[in-house]
Scaffold this motif. Structure first.
Motif, mmCIF file in Angstrom:
data_model
loop_
_atom_site.group_PDB
_atom_site.id
_atom_site.type_symbol
_atom_site.label_atom_id
_atom_site.label_comp_id
_atom_site.label_asym_id
_atom_site.label_seq_id
_atom_site.Cartn_x
_atom_site.Cartn_y
_atom_site.Cartn_z
ATOM 1 N N PHE A 82 0.962 -1.136 -0.044
ATOM 2 C CA PHE A 82 0.094 0.024 0.137
ATOM 3 C C PHE A 82 0.871 1.287 0.105
ATOM 4 O O PHE A 82 1.851 1.278 0.387
ATOM 5 C CB PHE A 82 -0.775 -0.084 0.992
ATOM 6 N N SER A 83 0.367 2.206 -0.404
ATOM 7 C CA SER A 83 1.116 3.514 -0.737
ATOM 8 C C SER A 83 0.415 4.510 0.486
ATOM 9 O O SER A 83 -0.885 4.754 0.569
ATOM 10 C CB SER A 83 0.983 4.248 -1.928
ATOM 11 N N ILE A 84 1.308 5.413 1.160
ATOM 12 C CA ILE A 84 0.912 6.277 2.118
ATOM 13 C C ILE A 84 0.701 7.733 1.729
ATOM 14 O O ILE A 84 1.590 7.992 0.578
ATOM 15 C CB ILE A 84 1.999 6.449 3.283
ATOM 16 N N LYS A 85 -0.288 8.255 1.802
ATOM 17 C CA LYS A 85 -0.312 9.575 1.167
ATOM 18 C C LYS A 85 0.766 10.443 1.796
ATOM 19 O O LYS A 85 1.085 10.506 3.063
ATOM 20 C CB LYS A 85 -1.757 10.295 1.760
ATOM 21 N N GLY A 86 1.270 11.131 0.912
ATOM 22 C CA GLY A 86 2.587 11.933 1.052
ATOM 23 C C GLY A 86 3.917 11.333 0.377
ATOM 24 O O GLY A 86 3.778 11.042 -0.796
ATOM 25 N N GLY A 87 4.857 11.335 1.096
ATOM 26 C CA GLY A 87 5.978 10.753 0.211
ATOM 27 C C GLY A 87 6.932 9.935 1.199
ATOM 28 O O GLY A 87 6.582 9.123 2.111
ATOM 29 N N TYR A 88 8.198 9.949 1.002
ATOM 30 C CA TYR A 88 9.253 9.139 1.614
ATOM 31 C C TYR A 88 9.068 9.441 3.221
ATOM 32 O O TYR A 88 9.158 8.552 3.906
ATOM 33 C CB TYR A 88 10.698 9.453 1.041
ATOM 34 N N ALA A 89 9.208 10.753 3.462
ATOM 35 C CA ALA A 89 9.241 10.955 5.025
ATOM 36 C C ALA A 89 8.089 10.455 5.727
ATOM 37 O O ALA A 89 8.162 9.955 6.893
ATOM 38 C CB ALA A 89 9.325 12.620 5.035
ATOM 39 N N GLU A 90 6.604 10.759 5.161
ATOM 40 C CA GLU A 90 5.676 10.215 5.843
ATOM 41 C C GLU A 90 5.742 8.675 6.025
ATOM 42 O O GLU A 90 5.114 8.075 6.876
ATOM 43 C CB GLU A 90 4.407 10.930 4.850
#
Length: 401
Positions: free
Chosen positions: A320-328
């Motif tokens: 799954f992918s988190i809303k935001g990017g690498y840091a989030e």
């Protein structure tokens, strides 16, 4: 093509998975203990010169030299071959040992291989970096498009390598369609079945010639061993074994015994893992912090209908992918309390990795793009914990993004 339930109807003596893992090796009866012995010996004694000559000349003999075979290997091979529905099996020291040994046994300079764009990273590196050094050409195709396999075939195509579901994107390959295509052209098909396990999917039923596994995962089940398994017919097994004894990717007797122990509970663990993973995937789809969930058991998966046709269950891994990017994504993974931030999958405990962080050290940017790994991707391998505890842990971690 004859499926498993059809096989059982035609052969009423066929054992089911739950019985195979307990009794599949009953014919190997050289010990008095209920629990098989660990043969921690590199070499085995013959009782006469003639017996030694016979043993030394028998391929894959389990009582000659452990690089060639071992009694505990024999038990594992019998059970896994029965689970996969193949004539025989070989064990190796790791999943990549199984994959590399198989590929190097089946191709030569001047040959052509068709591989998927989405493969386990080390398989991709074999295709992208190792095989070209030995004069083998490789074409990468979109595994979700069977016509792409057909368009890539050349007169010198000897092997099609597939992995379904693929690591880590969970894209599927239509096994029956690819195998039908390969059969028309006399091409060998090898399938990495690690992400499914033989409980959830049997590629040989669809025409796959060689099925490989990282047995480190579901089969071992406790994250305490490394092993690989190669399942195929007797002819190809001997061909692959001849390469295996030269490469020397040997499974230790102790890891073989641990693998045998893990196999005994494989169907039971898979049943719980399948249920947990589907429930957690459904939960994640309803979380506002989650951009997208990839799991073959969800109706939202673009290949859900294919998954239902060729799989009995959908496995442990949710991407799954988190809303935001690498840091989030890093914050989410760090905030989880139950699953360790560790590689591997298919064990009793859940594991989680930030996929980009895991693979960026071993793959270049082009290879990452080819594998379809964005910066905000998470790979969650679901274990056998109580599902409500897993949901609560994921919920609190998402709130800390």
């Amino acid at each position: 093509m004859m499926k498993r339930n059809e096989q059982e109807q035609r052969n009423p003596q066929a054992l089911r998975d739950e019985t195979i893992v307990i009794h599949g090796d009953d014919s190997i009866t050289d010990e008095k203990g209920v629990n098989p012995a660990i043969y921690y010996s590199a070499t085995f004694q013959a009782h006469s010169a003639s017996e030694f000559s016979e043993i030394a000349g028998t391929p894959r003999h389990p009582r000659y030299y452990t690089r060639y075979g071992n009694p505990v290997h024999e038990r594992v091979q019998k059970i896994v071959a029965d689970l996969e529905g193949t004539e025989t099996a070989l064990v190796t020291g790791s999943g990549m040992g199984a994959i590399a040994t198989t590929i190097l046994s089946l191709v030569a300079a001047g040959d052509h291989v068709i591989a998927q764009k989405n493969h386990y990273m080390s398989t991709t590196k074999i295709m992208d970096e190792l095989l070209p050094k030995f004069g083998v050409d490789v074409t990468f195709v979109d595994q979700s498009d069977t016509s792409a396999f057909e368009k890539a075939i050349r007169p010198n195509t000897k092997l099609i390598m597939v992995e379904t579901p693929a690591n880590p994107t969970l894209v599927l390959t239509d096994l029956a369609a690819v195998c039908d295509l390969a059969r028309q052209h006399g091409i060998i098909v090898v399938a990495d079945n690690t992400f499914a396990s033989p409980i959830n999917q049997r590629p040989h039923d669809f025409g796959v010639d060689v099925v490989v596994h990282s047995a480190t995962k579901y089969m071992g089940g406790h994250h305490d061993l490394t092993a690989g398994v190669i399942c195929t017919n007797e002819e190809l097994a001997e061909r692959i074994w001849n390469t295996h004894i030269s490469i020397g990717s040997v499974l230790s007797p102790m890891d073989g015994w641990l693998l045998l122990r893990g196999l005994r509970t494989l169907p039971m663990r898979i049943e719980r893992i399948n249920a947990n993973a589907l429930a957690l995937a459904e939960f994640l789809e309803n979380q506002p912090q989650v951009e997208r969930v990839y799991y073959p058991g969800l109706p939202s998966h673009p290949q859900h209908e294919l998954a239902k046709r060729q799989m009995k269950g959908f496995g442990a891994v949710i991407a799954f992918s988190i809303k935001g990017g690498y840091a989030e994504t890093q914050r989410f993974v760090s905030a989880l309390k139950l699953p360790p931030n560790a590689v591997s999958l298919g064990g009793v405990e859940s594991l989680v990795v930030h996929t980009a962080a895991m693979w960026e050290g071993t793959m270049n940017e082009e290879q990452m793009q080819l594998a379809g790994i964005p910066a905000n991707f998470v790979r969650f391998s679901v274990g056998i914990e109580h599902i409500e505890d897993l949901k609560e842990d994921v919920r609190q971690a998402l709130q800390k993004i």
